[in-house]
Write a protein that holds these residues in place. Structure first.
Motif, short mmCIF file in Angstrom:
data_model
loop_
_atom_site.label_atom_id
_atom_site.label_comp_id
_atom_site.label_asym_id
_atom_site.label_seq_id
_atom_site.Cartn_x
_atom_site.Cartn_y
_atom_site.Cartn_z
N LEU A 169 0.83 -1.20 0.00
CA LEU A 169 0.00 0.00 0.00
C LEU A 169 0.86 1.26 0.00
O LEU A 169 1.97 1.27 0.54
CB LEU A 169 -0.91 0.03 1.23
CG LEU A 169 -1.97 -1.07 1.35
CD1 LEU A 169 -2.88 -0.77 2.52
CD2 LEU A 169 -2.77 -1.21 0.07
N ASP A 170 0.33 2.33 -0.60
CA ASP A 170 1.03 3.61 -0.55
C ASP A 170 0.88 4.19 0.85
O ASP A 170 0.02 3.77 1.64
CB ASP A 170 0.48 4.56 -1.60
CG ASP A 170 -1.00 4.84 -1.40
OD1 ASP A 170 -1.33 5.62 -0.48
OD2 ASP A 170 -1.83 4.29 -2.15
N PRO A 171 1.70 5.20 1.21
CA PRO A 171 1.66 5.75 2.58
C PRO A 171 0.28 6.25 3.00
O PRO A 171 -0.11 6.05 4.16
CB PRO A 171 2.68 6.89 2.51
CG PRO A 171 3.65 6.47 1.46
CD PRO A 171 2.82 5.76 0.43
N ARG A 172 -0.47 6.87 2.10
CA ARG A 172 -1.79 7.38 2.49
C ARG A 172 -2.75 6.23 2.81
O ARG A 172 -3.49 6.28 3.80
CB ARG A 172 -2.36 8.24 1.36
CG ARG A 172 -3.71 8.89 1.73
CD ARG A 172 -4.23 9.73 0.58
NE ARG A 172 -3.32 10.84 0.27
CZ ARG A 172 -3.33 12.00 0.94
NH1 ARG A 172 -4.17 12.20 1.94
NH2 ARG A 172 -2.48 12.96 0.59
N SER A 173 -2.74 5.19 1.98
CA SER A 173 -3.60 4.03 2.23
C SER A 173 -3.20 3.31 3.50
O SER A 173 -4.05 2.83 4.27
CB SER A 173 -3.55 3.07 1.04
OG SER A 173 -4.03 3.67 -0.13
N ARG A 174 -1.89 3.22 3.74
CA ARG A 174 -1.41 2.58 4.97
C ARG A 174 -1.88 3.35 6.19
O ARG A 174 -2.33 2.77 7.17
CB ARG A 174 0.12 2.48 4.94
CG ARG A 174 0.71 1.73 6.13
CD ARG A 174 2.20 1.56 5.98
NE ARG A 174 2.51 0.78 4.81
CZ ARG A 174 3.38 1.14 3.87
NH1 ARG A 174 4.01 2.29 3.96
NH2 ARG A 174 3.60 0.35 2.85
N GLN A 175 -1.78 4.67 6.12
CA GLN A 175 -2.24 5.51 7.23
C GLN A 175 -3.72 5.29 7.50
O GLN A 175 -4.15 5.18 8.65
CB GLN A 175 -1.98 6.99 6.90
CG GLN A 175 -2.40 7.97 7.98
CD GLN A 175 -1.48 7.96 9.16
OE1 GLN A 175 -0.29 7.70 9.02
NE2 GLN A 175 -2.01 8.25 10.34
N GLY A 176 -4.52 5.20 6.45
CA GLY A 176 -5.95 4.97 6.60
C GLY A 176 -6.25 3.64 7.27
O GLY A 176 -7.14 3.55 8.12
N LEU A 177 -5.50 2.61 6.90
CA LEU A 177 -5.72 1.30 7.49
C LEU A 177 -5.30 1.29 8.96
O LEU A 177 -5.92 0.63 9.79
CB LEU A 177 -4.96 0.23 6.71
CG LEU A 177 -5.46 -1.20 6.86
CD1 LEU A 177 -6.92 -1.31 6.46
CD2 LEU A 177 -4.63 -2.15 6.02
N TRP A 178 -4.23 2.04 9.28
CA TRP A 178 -3.81 2.15 10.68
C TRP A 178 -4.94 2.73 11.53
O TRP A 178 -5.18 2.28 12.65
CB TRP A 178 -2.58 3.04 10.80
CG TRP A 178 -1.32 2.43 10.28
CD1 TRP A 178 -1.15 1.15 9.81
CD2 TRP A 178 -0.06 3.06 10.16
NE1 TRP A 178 0.15 0.97 9.41
CE2 TRP A 178 0.85 2.11 9.61
CE3 TRP A 178 0.41 4.33 10.45
CZ2 TRP A 178 2.18 2.41 9.38
CZ3 TRP A 178 1.75 4.64 10.23
CH2 TRP A 178 2.63 3.69 9.69
N GLU A 179 -5.62 3.73 10.99
CA GLU A 179 -6.72 4.35 11.73
C GLU A 179 -7.84 3.34 11.98
O GLU A 179 -8.43 3.31 13.07
CB GLU A 179 -7.25 5.55 10.97
CG GLU A 179 -6.25 6.71 10.89
CD GLU A 179 -6.72 7.84 10.00
OE1 GLU A 179 -7.84 7.72 9.44
OE2 GLU A 179 -5.97 8.82 9.84
N VAL A 180 -8.11 2.49 10.98
CA VAL A 180 -9.15 1.47 11.14
C VAL A 180 -8.76 0.48 12.23
O VAL A 180 -9.59 0.09 13.07
CB VAL A 180 -9.39 0.74 9.81
CG1 VAL A 180 -10.28 -0.48 10.01
CG2 VAL A 180 -10.03 1.69 8.80
N VAL A 181 -7.51 0.04 12.24
CA VAL A 181 -7.05 -0.91 13.27
C VAL A 181 -7.19 -0.29 14.65
O VAL A 181 -7.61 -0.95 15.61
CB VAL A 181 -5.59 -1.34 13.00
CG1 VAL A 181 -5.06 -2.17 14.16
CG2 VAL A 181 -5.49 -2.14 11.71
#
Length: 322
Positions: A169-181
């Protein structure tokens, strides 16, 4: 007050493939409602551990329990308690995002109307309302990952396994997934996460287990591991090759990094002002050779390299903070 039983527990877990030992007596406990990260080099047994806990692979020895249920004797009960999001999104590209979620909800036993409601809730939660009517084949990597995670939550599991969920994942998508976790943990879901990204473990995990040599090399909170197995570094940049060579000789085998091209040296330190001053004076007694210096705190990279670069003694593990 009685201590709550762990959401996930393994005791002396063992697994081999074709004579190659992957897990060699792994003992691990994951507290309910926490995010627990598994770190380790390739082949350390992270994915095998998850597969055993998810009842996809049978262990050769030892025991494992999820939500109080044995993964061998009580497979059906375990499967009703968990969800797994693997390294590759398990989605039907020919269906829309909404159709994927409604299908998963129906497979989980929901009625048609309940499946529609659950799909709508998850599309909203994962910011997928706008593309919900598009075929999944048109989704970006980040959107596919969010949809896959949404699908894994259709049955409202108490424990979710995330096997390298942000790979690719790109950094923005990774950041979004971190928020979900983070939201999942906040809602009381137990998350067991495997990852290759040390920053990810540092950011998300309440506790981290470092696997090495088929066993548990160390375990603790990120700060505990950094304090115990990491070290501050004094990084020096010298003025010229002569001062670089002289400082390297004075510091001797304490040098942990040297780059003659950039004229850089590094030594470990406890980070105290007294020791830093002493090292500066020792490396450059005339105070003419050092162009600049930086003191850096310990990182999980330091912990990882320290723990995985040394042999793992049989039966040995180190639990930070204990």
């Amino acid at each position: 007050m009685a201590t709550a039983p762990p959401a996930v527990e393994t005791v002396e877990l063992r697994k081999s493939y074709g004579g190659v030992v992957v897990l060699d007596g792994l003992t691990l406990r994951v507290a309910r409602g926490s995010v627990h990260a598994l770190l380790g080099p390739n082949g350390a047994g992270k994915t095998t551990t998850v597969r055993i806990l998810a009842t996809l692979t049978a262990p050769d020895g030892g025991a494992a329990r999820v939500d109080g249920h044995d993964v061998v004797r009580d497979r059906r009960r375990v499967r009703r308690s968990i969800s797994l999001a693997g390294q590759h999104a398990a989605l039907d590209d020919a269906q829309t995002g909404r159709e994927n979620l409604e299908m998963m909800a129906r497979l989980a036993g929901l009625t048609r109307s309940a499946a529609r409601r659950r799909a709508a809730e998850l599309l909203e939660r994962f910011d997928l309302v706008a593309p919900a009517g598009r075929r999944v084949a048109t989704y970006s990597g980040g959107m596919r990952r969010r949809l896959d995670l949404a699908a894994s939550l259709v049955g409202e599991p108490s424990v979710i396994f995330l096997d390298e969920p942000t790979t690719g994942l790109d950094p923005r998508s990774r950041q979004g997934l971190w928020e979900v976790v983070g939201e999942l943990a906040g809602a009381g879901v137990t998350v067991l996460l495997t990852t290759q990204y040390l920053e990810e473990a540092d950011r998300l995990a309440d506790r981290i287990a470092v696997l090495h040599g088929g066993g548990l090399a160390a375990e603790g909170t990120p700060s505990e591991l950094k304090r115990r197995f990491g070290a501050h570094r004094l990084e020096l940049t010298m003025h010229d090759t002569t001062s670089f060579a002289d400082a390297a000789v004075r510091l001797g085998d304490r040098v942990t990094h040297r780059d003659p091209v950039r004229l850089e040296l590094a030594v470990t330190t406890d980070g105290s002002g007294t020791q830093v001053r002493d090292l500066l004076d020792e490396a450059d007694p005339d105070r003419r050779g050092i162009a600049r210096f930086t003191v850096r705190g310990a990182t999980l990279d330091d912990v990882f390299l320290t723990l995985t670069s040394r042999p793992m003694a049989a039966g040995r593990r180190e639990v930070a903070g204990v």
